[in-house]
Design an enzyme around this catalytic site. Structure first.
Site, PDB file in Angstrom:
ATOM      1  CG  LEU A 118     100.105  23.407  82.686  1.00  0.00           C
ATOM      2  CD1 LEU A 118     100.292  24.239  83.953  1.00  0.00           C
ATOM      3  CD2 LEU A 118     100.286  24.276  81.467  1.00  0.00           C
ATOM      4  CG  ASP A 119      97.547  19.582  87.249  1.00  0.00           C
ATOM      5  OD1 ASP A 119      98.564  18.874  87.384  1.00  0.00           O
ATOM      6  OD2 ASP A 119      97.036  20.243  88.163  1.00  0.00           O
ATOM      7  CB  ILE A 120      95.142  16.357  82.046  1.00  0.00           C
ATOM      8  CG1 ILE A 120      94.564  16.004  80.679  1.00  0.00           C
ATOM      9  CG2 ILE A 120      94.134  16.154  83.166  1.00  0.00           C
ATOM     10  CD1 ILE A 120      94.245  14.534  80.517  1.00  0.00           C
ATOM     11  CB  SER A 122      96.304  23.374  84.043  1.00  0.00           C
ATOM     12  OG  SER A 122      95.836  22.999  85.315  1.00  0.00           O
TER      13      SER A 122
END
Length: 242
Positions: A118-120, A122
């Site tokens: 999960l992106d930084i 997000s």
């Protein structure tokens, strides 16, 4: 008749991961046709493989954690000065609404690894697990578990652009699998994906002229984020399945 390493066969049977299988073999917990197996041993179809009950007990003790990841944490190893989301798995951060009945223990942190990214920038549902079977189910090459996201966007989206988001886009020279994308409200899209390329949703949106303002993962398979607050975590309960 084709032979495969016993650790691979155990993983194919869904009994454990290859790494866990090697550990069980080292401890003498695996038998092939009644004989204690050795590391690197190969087996063929039809051979009887048995796991000692101690292996099953070790498997049952492995935990899976559900975290509502905040912005500013990376999913895996620390990078560029940002902390990994795993630092949030502390007794004080355990959600008071956790219904699993599992009590926190320090040993639950050992080998706890993210099953997916999960992106930084997000937020939302991030799974961390000690269980190789769970990890393979979620991120193995044959995984079919879908993931659902709410994505706040800016920009204009044509009917053709929406159709492309559902199917027809390429990333890194490869066609994307069909997705389910629809408007949730006037500035938010709901995405359901069966794959997870790096920054996939943000890049998909860019291709159709949209900019992502906020991204939240709300479901993985049958497990919902639900009321879990941002920055809090809970255990996956015994009856919950992805």
């Amino acid at each position: 008749m084709e032979s495969v390493r016993i650790s691979k066969r155990l993983a194919e049977l869904g009994l454990c991961s290859r790494r866990e299988a090697d550990s069980y073999i080292e401890q003498g917990w695996v038998k092939v046709d009644g004989q204690v197996a050795v590391l690197g041993q190969k087996v063929v179809a039809g051979q009887r493989i048995e796991l000692d009950k101690r292996a099953s007990q070790a498997q049952a003790r492995r935990v899976t954690v559900l975290l509502n990841k905040p912005i500013g944490y990376v999913s895996g190893q620390a990078e560029d000065g940002y902390e990994p989301a795993s630092v949030l798995i502390t007794p004080d951060n355990q959600w008071k609404g956790d219904q699993s009945g599992i009590r926190f223990a320090r040993e639950h942190l050992k080998g706890l690894a993210p099953a997916g990214r999960l992106d930084i920038d997000s937020i939302g549902l991030l799974v961390l697990t000690q269980d190789g079977v769970v990890a393979k189910h979620l991120i193995g090459e044959n995984s079919s578990v879908d993931k659902e996201y709410l994505v706040r966007v800016s920009g204009a989206l044509s009917a053709q652009g929406l159709a492309l988001l559902n199917h027809g886009l390429e990333l890194d020279g490869k066609k994307l699998l069909p997705a389910q994308v629809a408007w949730q409200n006037e500035d938010q899209l709901r995405f359901v994906l069966r794959e997870g390329k790096k920054r996939q949703i943000r890049r998909m949106c860019e291709l159709v002229g949209l900019r992502v303002i906020g991204l939240k993962r709300v479901r993985i398979g049958k497990v919902m984020l639900g009321d879990l607050p941002v920055g809090k975590w809970r255990y996956l309960a015994a009856g919950e399945k992805f």
